[in-house]
Design a protein around this motif. Structure first.
Motif, PDB file in Angstrom:
ATOM      1  N   HIS A 697      90.833  -0.389  26.359  1.00  0.00           N
ATOM      2  CA  HIS A 697      89.614  -0.420  25.535  1.00  0.00           C
ATOM      3  C   HIS A 697      88.694   0.720  25.929  1.00  0.00           C
ATOM      4  N   PRO A 698      88.301   1.557  24.979  1.00  0.00           N
ATOM      5  CA  PRO A 698      87.409   2.669  25.310  1.00  0.00           C
ATOM      6  C   PRO A 698      85.978   2.171  25.526  1.00  0.00           C
ATOM      7  N   PRO A 699      85.127   2.989  26.136  1.00  0.00           N
ATOM      8  CA  PRO A 699      83.713   2.625  26.209  1.00  0.00           C
ATOM      9  C   PRO A 699      83.094   2.692  24.811  1.00  0.00           C
ATOM     10  N   MET A 700      81.961   2.021  24.641  1.00  0.00           N
ATOM     11  CA  MET A 700      81.343   1.997  23.313  1.00  0.00           C
ATOM     12  C   MET A 700      80.775   3.368  22.954  1.00  0.00           C
ATOM     13  N   PRO A 701      81.161   3.936  21.806  1.00  0.00           N
ATOM     14  CA  PRO A 701      80.539   5.189  21.367  1.00  0.00           C
ATOM     15  C   PRO A 701      79.051   4.948  21.112  1.00  0.00           C
ATOM     16  N   ALA A 702      78.256   5.983  21.296  1.00  0.00           N
ATOM     17  CA  ALA A 702      76.807   5.793  21.125  1.00  0.00           C
ATOM     18  C   ALA A 702      76.470   5.461  19.669  1.00  0.00           C
ATOM     19  N   GLY A 703      75.537   4.571  19.501  1.00  0.00           N
ATOM     20  CA  GLY A 703      74.930   4.342  18.181  1.00  0.00           C
ATOM     21  C   GLY A 703      75.749   3.573  17.169  1.00  0.00           C
ATOM     22  N   CYS A 704      76.795   2.867  17.610  1.00  0.00           N
ATOM     23  CA  CYS A 704      77.606   2.178  16.606  1.00  0.00           C
ATOM     24  C   CYS A 704      77.249   0.698  16.445  1.00  0.00           C
ATOM     25  N   GLU A 705      76.226   0.224  17.186  1.00  0.00           N
ATOM     26  CA  GLU A 705      75.924  -1.217  17.163  1.00  0.00           C
ATOM     27  C   GLU A 705      75.645  -1.733  15.751  1.00  0.00           C
ATOM     28  N   GLU A 706      74.840  -0.984  15.032  1.00  0.00           N
ATOM     29  CA  GLU A 706      74.452  -1.453  13.704  1.00  0.00           C
ATOM     30  C   GLU A 706      75.670  -1.556  12.775  1.00  0.00           C
ATOM     31  N   GLY A 707      76.522  -0.532  12.872  1.00  0.00           N
ATOM     32  CA  GLY A 707      77.734  -0.531  12.038  1.00  0.00           C
ATOM     33  C   GLY A 707      78.667  -1.679  12.394  1.00  0.00           C
ATOM     34  N   ILE A 708      78.788  -1.964  13.686  1.00  0.00           N
ATOM     35  CA  ILE A 708      79.652  -3.081  14.110  1.00  0.00           C
ATOM     36  C   ILE A 708      79.178  -4.368  13.447  1.00  0.00           C
TER      37      ILE A 708
END
Ligand SMILES: Cc1ncc(C[n+]2csc(CCOP(=O)(O)OP(=O)(O)O)c2C)c(N)n1
Ligand SMILES: [Mg+2]
Length: 890
Positions: A697-708
Motif C-alpha cells: 500500500h502506498p502512502p496517501m498522495p497529498a490532497g486526495c481526501e475529498e475525492g476519496i
C-alpha cells in the motif's frame, strides 16, 4: 385433565385418584410439586417418561392466582371503545371513495385490549430517566389502533388521521410503523413479518450488553413484542428464540395474538397454534403464559368434575374455533357444548346470548392484566404470552371470525351500528355514516385518566428519540497515521488494515468503549482473534470453563464485560445485533459504533430485508463486507464469491458504500463516516468492502481526501504527452484497480497509449451526486447548468475515452454512464464465480490488465485514433480467444 380416572388397572386408578385428591385438597401447585418429585425418581432410574411439551388447553394462571385489576374499569372501557372506533374509522374513511389506499381493521380489533392494558398499566415511557423506557414492537398492521390512541392523547391531529396512508403532502400518517417517515414517533419497523421478533430478541440482548459494559443501567427496561400467530410461520420469528432462552432474557416479553387466522385463512385449521407454540417456546427455555379463556369460562371449568369440558376444549381444532366465532350462541350450544351430554348439561340453563358472551382470554382485561403482571415479574427467563382472540372482534357480518377478515376495509350500515352498540359508543344514528372521530374533551374524566396513566408511566409511547445528547470527540484523520503512511513495502490486505484501524479506534479515549465489533463466527477469517483476549467476548455468565488455549497470549476469553459480539454462524442474528447497536443512540440515548464484519456474499443478499429495515430505522454504523470481489476471494467458488453486494447496497437510499483499494482510502472513509454519523448525527450507515489479497500500500498522495469521500480521485496522471490522441482515462476500484494500473503500463509499453488512472472509491456515490445535479438542471432550465463531480473530474483531464474495470457486475461501473463525457467502456464480473487462481479468474471474467488494454484500444479505434488492426494485435498478443463463450454462459 381429559383423563378418565376410572380407566386402566386398579393400580393406575389408585394413582390417578391420589393425584385427583391432591388437586382437590391442596391445589394444583401442590400437585405439581408432588408429581415432579415422583417423576424425578422415575427419571433417575432410567424410566422412559412420556414426553409432552404441552400443558392443558386452559389458562396458565388459575383464577385464584389472578391479581386484582387496579384500573377504573368503566373509564378504561370507554377509552378502549373510543380507540376501537377511531381505529376502524381511520381505515373506513381512507377507503370511502375507493379501496386504493387499503388498511386493516380486523387485526387491531382482535388485539385492542392487549394493547390497551399495556398502555394503561405496564409500558414505561422514556421521560423518566430513572427507568429509561420500555421498547414496544407494535405489530405493523395494527398501527391504526396506535394512531387512534395517540389522537385521544392529543399527540396526533384529526387532519393526520384523515390523511392515513396519504403522506406525500406531508400531513399524513404512514401505513405502518416507519421511523424514516415518522421519526419522532415510530421506533421499530415491524411490518415485514418476522423481522420484529428477531430484532427484538437482539435488542433485549443488547440492553444487557450496555449494562455489562457499564454504559447504561437498563435493568428496569422491558422489550415488548407484538406479533400475529400467522407471523410465527416466518423462520425469522422463531429462529432466535433459543438465544433468548439461553441468555435468560427476562427483560423480553412476546405477546402473540392468536386470533387463529392469517391472511388467507386459519393459521392451523387442523391443529392448535397455541399448543404448537407452547411446545416451541418451552423447548427453547421460555416462560409460557397461555391466555385462552375469558372470565366467563371460569365457572364452567370449576364445575367440570368429569374433565369433559377440558377434553372438548382440547379436541376442538382451531378451524372449528374460528367457525364458532363467526356464528352465534345457538350454533356454539349445538356444535361445541352439544358434543357431549356432560357439556351440554353445563349450559342447559344458559341463554344463547350468555353463551355468545363467553369471551376469549385476549379480550378480557382482568386476565390480560394477570398475564402481563406475571410476565414482568418473572425472573430468569423470557416470557411469551399466547393470547387467544377473535379476528375482527366486533365487526359482525363485516368480518368477525370470517375468512375475509384480514382484508375487510368496508363496513355496511348494519355491522357499523352493531359495532357501535356492542362497544357502547356514543354516536347517534344520524351521525354514524360520517364516521366521526371520537375525542374526549380536556377536563373530562376519560381525558384526565388517559393523561394521568401515561404520566405515571413516564410519558407517551411510542416516542422516538431523534438525536442523542451524548457528545463524542471524533478523532482527526491523523489518528490513523499507520494507514496514511502506507505499508512500507509490506504486502498486506485491506482487511488487515481495517483490523489495525479498528484496534486503534477501540483504544481511543473518547470513542473506544462505544465501539462494538460484531462477527458471525469469522474472527479468525479476518485476523481478528487478537481481539478475543484484548477486549473479551461478551457473555452474560462470563467464562465457566478454562479454555483450551488458556496458556496462549491470544486465548478465547469470554467475559461479562467483553466488547466483541461473537454471534455464531448466524448472519441474520448478527445483523439484528448490529441494528440494535446502530440505533442505540435513539433507543437508549447511547451512541454506539458497531462494526459488523462478514463474508460480503452473506451480507445483503442473505439479510437484505433487515438491511432495508436498518435504513428505515436510521441506523448509524459500519458494515464491512470482507473477502469481497468475485475474483479476489478466489478459492472458495461460486457460492462465496461476491460480485454484486455493491449493486444491492446501492438500493438502500441512506447506505453509503465504498470499494477501496488502499489502507489510506479506508482510513479517510471511516474517519469521514465517524464525523458524519457520530459528529453531525446524520442518519446514514456505511458499507465498505475489504479484500483478502495482499499487496503493497502506498502512502496517501497529498490532497486526495475529498475525492476519496466523493467517490474518485486522480491516482496517476498520464505520463507522456499523448501522440495524436492516443490517450485514455482508466477507472478502477477495489482489487481490480491494480489490474487497471498494470493495464496502463501495458498500453504505454506495447502501444504507446498513455492513461490517466482514477481510483474510484464509490461508483454509487458518484451516481447519486450526479443524479442530484441532473435533477436540479431539469427543474432549473434557465439557470447556468451545473456539472456533476464525476463529469467535472473526467472533463478536467481533456477528451479521451473512459474505461472502467471492477470486481463487480458491469452494472456497478455502468451506474455513471449517463454522466461520462464521450466513449465509456465497462468491464465487470457478470456470471457465476468459480475457484481458481486470481490471475485465471480475472482473465476468465475479462477484467484483468489485458482486457483493460484491449478495451482501451477498442475505444480508441472507435474514435479512429488507432487502427482496428491494433486491437486485433492486442487480442492476439495477450492470448485472448475471441471465440470463447462469454463468462455469463459457462
Ligand atoms: C414478510 C411478509 N410477508 C407477507 C406479508 C403480508 N401480510 C401482512 S399481514 C399478513 C397476515 C398476518 O397474519 P397474522 O400474523 O396472524 O396477523 P393478524 O392480522 O392475524 O393479527 C400477511 C401475509 C408481510 N407483511 N410481510
Ligand atoms: Mg392471526
Amino acid at each position: 385433565m381429559a383423563h378418565d380416572v376410572n380407566a386402566g388397572s386398579a393400580e393406575e386408578r389408585e394413582w390417578a385418584e391420589a393425584v385427583a385428591s391432591v388437586i382437590a385438597v391442596d391445589g394444583l401447585k401442590r400437585a405439581d410439586a408432588v408429581l415432579a418429585s415422583a417423576v424425578e425418581v422415575a427419571r433417575r432410574s432410567g424410566a422412559k417418561l412420556p414426553f409432552s411439551a404441552n400443558t392443558a388447553y386452559i389458562n396458565t394462571i388459575p383464577p385464584d392466582e389472578e391479581p386484582d385489576h387496579p384500573g377504573i374499569r368503566e373509564i378504561e372501557r370507554k377509552i378502549r371503545s373510543a380507540v376501537r372506533w377511531n381505529a376502524m374509522a381511520i381505515v373506513l374513511r381512507a377507503n370511502k371513495t375507493s379501496t386504493e389506499l387499503g388498511g386493516h381493521i380486523a387485526s387491531f380489533q382482535s388485539a385492542a385490549t392487549l394493547y390497551d392494558t399495556g398502555f394503561m398499566h405496564f409500558w414505561h415511557g422514556a421521560d423518566d430517566p430513572a427507568h429509561g423506557g420500555d421498547l414496544i414492537y407494535v405489530q405493523g398492521h395494527s398501527s391504526p389502533g396506535v394512531y387512534a390512541r395517540a389522537y385521544l392523547e392529543g399527540r396526533l391531529s384529526e387532519e393526520q388521521l384523515i390523511n392515513f396512508r396519504q403522506e406525500v403532502a406531508g400531513k399524513g400518517l404512514p401505513s405502518y410503523p416507519h421511523p424514516w417517515l415518522m421519526p419522532d414517533f415510530w421506533q421499530f419497523p415491524t411490518v415485514s413479518m418476522g423481522l420484529g421478533p428477531l430484532m427484538a430478541i437482539y435488542q433485549a440482548r443488547f440492553l444487557r450488553y450496555l449494562e455489562g459494559r457499564g454504559l447504561a443501567d437498563t435493568s428496569k427496561r422491558k422489550i415488548w413484542v407484538f406479533c400475529g400467530d400467522g407471523e410465527m410461520d416466518e423462520p425469522e420469528s422463531l429462529g432466535a428464540i433459543s438465544l433468548a432462552g439461553r441468555e435468560k432474557l427476562d427483560n423480553l416479553i412476546f405477546v402473540i395474538n392468536c386470533n387463529l387466522q392469517k391472511l388467507d385463512g386459519p393459521v392451523r385449521g387442523n391443529g392448535k397454534i397455541i399448543q404448537e407454540l407452547e411446545g416451541d417456546f418451552r423447548g427453547a427455555g421460555w416462560n409460557v403464559v397461555k391466555l385462552i379463556w375469558g372470565t366467563g369460562w371460569d365457572e364452567l371449568l370449576a364445575t367440570d368434575t368429569t374433565g369433559r369440558l377440558r377434553q372438548l376444549m382440547e379436541e376442538c381444532v382451531d378451524g372449528q374455533y374460528q367457525t364458532f366465532k363467526s356464528k352465534d350462541g345457538a350454533y356454539i350450544r349445538q356444535h361445541f357444548f352439544g358434543r357431549y351430554p356432560e357439556t351440554a348439561a353445563m349450559v342447559a340453563g344458559w341463554s344463547d346470548e350468555k353463551i355468545w358472551s363467553l369471551t376469549r382470554g385476549g379480550h378480557d382485561p382482568r386476565k390480560i392484566y394477570a398475564a402481563y403482571k406475571a410476565a414482568v415479574d418473572h425472573k430468569g427467563q423470557p416470557t411469551v404470552i399466547l393470547a387467544k382472540t377473535v379476528k375482527g372482534y366486533g365487526m359482525g357480518e363485516a368480518g368477525e371470525g370470517m375468512m375475509i377478515a384480514h382484508q375487510a376495509k368496508k363496513m355496511g350500515d348494519k355491522p357499523l351500528r352493531q359495532f357501535r352498540d356492542r362497544f357502547m359508543i356514543p354516536i347517534k344514528d344520524e351521525d354514524i355514516e360520517k364516521l366521526p372521530f371520537l375525542k374526549f374533551a380536556e377536563g373530562s374524566p376519560e381525558f384526565e385518566y388517559l393523561k394521568a396513566r401515561r404520566k405515571a408511566l413516564g410519558g407517551p409511547l411510542p416516542k422516538r428519540r431523534e438525536k442523542t445528547d451524548v457528545v463524542l470527540d471524533i478523532p482527526p484523520l491523523s489518528a490513523f497515521e499507520a494507514q496514511l503512511k502506507g505499508s512500507d513495502g509490506r504486502e498486506v490486505s485491506t482487511t488487515m488494515a481495517f483490523v489495525q484501524l479498528l484496534t486503534k479506534l477501540m483504544r481511543d479515549k473518547s470513542l473506544g468503549s462505544r465501539v462494538v465489533p460484531i462477527v458471525p463466527d469469522e474472527s479468525r477469517t479476518f485476523g481478528m482473534e487478537g481481539m478475543f483476549r484484548q477486549f473479551g467476548i461478551f457473555s452474560h455468565v462470563g467464562q465457566l470453563y478454562s479454555p483450551e488455549d488458556a496458556e496462549q497470549l491470544m486465548y478465547y476469553k469470554e467475559s461479562t464485560t467483553g466488547q466483541v459480539l461473537e454471534e455464531g454462524i448466524n448472519e441474520a442474528g448478527a445483523f439484528a445485533s448490529w441494528i440494535a447497536a446502530a440505533t442505540s443512540y435513539s433507543a437508549s440515548n447511547q451512541p454506539m459504533i458497531p462494526f459488523y464484519i462478514y463474508y460480503s456474499m452473506f451480507g445483503f443478499q442473505r439479510i437484505g430485508d433487515l438491511a432495508w429495515a436498518a435504513g428505515d430505522m436510521r441506523a448509524r454504523g459500519f458494515l464491512l463486507g470482507g473477502t469481497s470481489g468475485r475474483t479476489t476471494l478466489n478459492g472458495e467458488g461460486l457460492q462465496h464469491e461476491d460480485g454484486h453486494s455493491h449493486i444491492l447496497s446501492a438500493t438502500i437510499p441512506n447506505c453509503v458504500s465504498y470499494d477501496p483499494t488502499y489502507g489510506y482510502e479506508l482510513a479517510v472513509i471511516i474517519q469521514d463516516g465517524l464525523r458524519r454519523m457520530y459528529g453531525a448525527q446524520e442518519d446514514v450507515f456505511y458499507y465498505i468492502t475489504t479484500l483478502n489479497e495482499n499487496y503493497v500500500h502506498p502512502p496517501m498522495p497529498a490532497g486526495c481526501e475529498e475525492g476519496i469521500v466523493k467517490g474518485m480521485y486522480l491516482l496517476k496522471a498520464a505520463s507522456a504527452k499523448p501522440k495524436s490522441g492516443r490517450k485514455v482515462q482508466l477507472m478502477g476500484s477495489g482489487a481490480i484497480l491494480r489490474e487497471v494500473i498494470a493495464g496502463a503500463e501495458l498500453l504505454e509499453k506495447d502501444f504507446g497509449v498513455s492513461a490517466d488512472i482514477w481510483s474510484v472509491t464509490s461508483f454509487t456515490e458518484l451516481r447519486r451526486e450526479a443524479l442530484e445535479v441532473e435533477r436540479w438542471n431539469l427543474l432549473h432550465p434557465e439557470e447556468p447548468t451545473r456539472v456533476s463531480y464525476v463529469a467535472n473530474c473526467l472533463a478536467s483531464r481533456g477528451e479521451a475515452p473512459v474505461i472502467a474495470s471492477t470486481d463487480y457486475m458491469k452494472l456497478f461501473a455502468d451506474q455513471i454512464r449517463g454522466f461520462v463525457p464521450g466513449t465509456y467502456k465497462v468491464l465487470g464480473t457478470d456470471g457465476f464465480g468459480r475457484s481458481d487462481f486470481r490471475r485465471e479468474l480475472r482473465s476468465f471474467f475479462e477484467v484483468d490488465r489485458h482486457h483493460v488494454a484491449v478495451a482501451a484500444l477498442k475505444a480508441l479505434a472507435e474514435e479512429n485514433k488507432v487502427p482496428s488492426k491494433q486491437v486485433s494485435e492486442a487480442i492476439k498478443k495477450y492470448g485472448i480467444d475471441p471465440e470463447r463463450l462469454s463468462p455469463t454462459r459457462v
